[in-house]
Design an enzyme around this catalytic site. Sequence first.
Site, short mmCIF file in Angstrom:
data_model
loop_
_atom_site.label_atom_id
_atom_site.label_comp_id
_atom_site.label_asym_id
_atom_site.label_seq_id
_atom_site.Cartn_x
_atom_site.Cartn_y
_atom_site.Cartn_z
N THR A 71 0.61 -1.08 -0.21
CA THR A 71 -0.05 0.00 -0.05
C THR A 71 1.02 1.34 0.04
OG1 THR A 71 -1.81 -1.14 1.22
CG2 THR A 71 -1.66 1.30 1.54
N ARG A 104 -13.90 -7.32 -0.57
CA ARG A 104 -13.33 -7.03 0.58
C ARG A 104 -12.62 -5.64 0.62
NH1 ARG A 104 -7.73 -5.67 1.99
NH2 ARG A 104 -7.28 -6.32 4.19
N HIS A 157 -1.53 -5.80 7.48
CA HIS A 157 -2.67 -6.74 7.44
C HIS A 157 -4.00 -5.82 7.88
CE1 HIS A 157 -4.93 -10.20 9.34
NE2 HIS A 157 -5.09 -10.25 8.10
N GLY A 158 -4.74 -5.52 7.04
CA GLY A 158 -5.88 -4.56 7.23
C GLY A 158 -6.86 -4.98 8.21
N GLY A 161 -10.09 -3.52 3.07
CA GLY A 161 -9.30 -3.32 4.17
C GLY A 161 -9.34 -2.05 5.20
N ASP A 162 -8.18 -1.82 5.63
CA ASP A 162 -8.40 -0.52 6.67
C ASP A 162 -7.97 0.56 5.64
OD1 ASP A 162 -5.58 -2.05 5.97
OD2 ASP A 162 -4.83 -0.08 6.80
N1 ASP Z 1 -3.63 -2.62 4.55
C1 ASP Z 1 -3.81 -2.93 3.23
C2 ASP Z 1 -5.19 -3.74 3.22
O1 ASP Z 1 -5.18 -4.49 4.09
C3 ASP Z 1 -2.81 -3.89 2.61
C4 ASP Z 1 -1.43 -3.24 2.85
O2 ASP Z 1 -1.05 -2.18 3.61
O3 ASP Z 1 -0.32 -3.95 2.17
O4 ASP Z 1 -5.92 -3.65 2.25
#
Ligand code: ASP
Length: 337
Positions: A167, A195, A220-221, A197-198
């Site tokens: 990201t 899906r 890890h989101g 994520g964060d």
């Molecule tokens: N945080 C991102 C997600 O979970 C992935 C990442 O930061 O690499 O979508």
Amino acid sequence: MKPALILHGGAWAIPDDAVEDCRKGIRRALESGWKVLSSGGAAIDAVQAAIVILEDDVTFDAGVGAHLNAAGRVQLDAILMDGATLKAGAVAAVERVKNPILLARKVLEKSEHMMLVGDGAERFAESHGVAMCEPEALVIERERVAWSKCIGSAHAAEHHVGHESGTVGAVAIDRSGHMVAGTSTGGTCCKLPGRVGDSPLIGCGCYADQEAGGISCTGHGEGIMKIVMAKMAADLLAGAESAGSSSKKRRVSAGRARVTMAKTTAAAGAAGDGAQNTAQFVADACVRKLEHRAHTTGGLILLDREGNPGAAFNTPRMAYGFVDAEGRFKVFPAAVR
Ligand code: ASP
């Protein structure tokens, strides 16, 4: 006020042979954002300029070259947040927008809403003149090959050139003291369609409050969401600030992930000369909390309200960079010799 800029290209197991590409991408993004800030431009333009460079760089998991989901498609998420007003503009699960950070900006500036997803976000993009693309234009061969291997066997990180994520994000403060933060991602590889994520969630993958600080997260989101990491960092920065005015021995506490200002924790040794400052302690505390409470990996970059940088991660490496107090570019990870 002195402008400040920090940005990242994800916390992941960056293999040695990808380090140089990461460094180049981070440097180009710093150059682009700093050009805006050093000529008196606005923080929002600097963050946008930096993130567009990173989205367009296939090294990172954002824009073109992002990971494919389980259905073999790219679905992108992004957010931009204004630290003066606390208004955010976020988009999720878009498949036809080359630079979702540009769409996030439209949502921020032209919509009463904070977040649009999927088809509705794409229709908003079309009606606001954001450049659209075919979904296939976001897919590159490297990711298609990785995806085929994952689908054909068990999903495995090594199919993704040793990485699971990457990201991108940036935080800037301009001369007038205006702070803006942004994050953009393709999310996790082989994620279920739909899906999110964060990254595009206010307070999770991004937050900006110029009375506290600006933050962009990676990793890890599902774990980052559990601890609402970006808002946690903002609250710790605000708390450390007020504690600092009443006590010499400032403390930054995130549950059991507590550090004392008198000690150097240097999880990442990230902020170089600034490693002793509150910003770095807060970044370290958040990653400890992520590990301790969510049992997972990730990282974050931040600027406190004075523009001091902090960065921490518990992955093998994180791609990031900032402009130090003397105007020098600091780029990580370190070059491999
Ligand atoms: N945080 C991102 C997600 O979970 C992935 C990442 O930061 O690499 O979508």
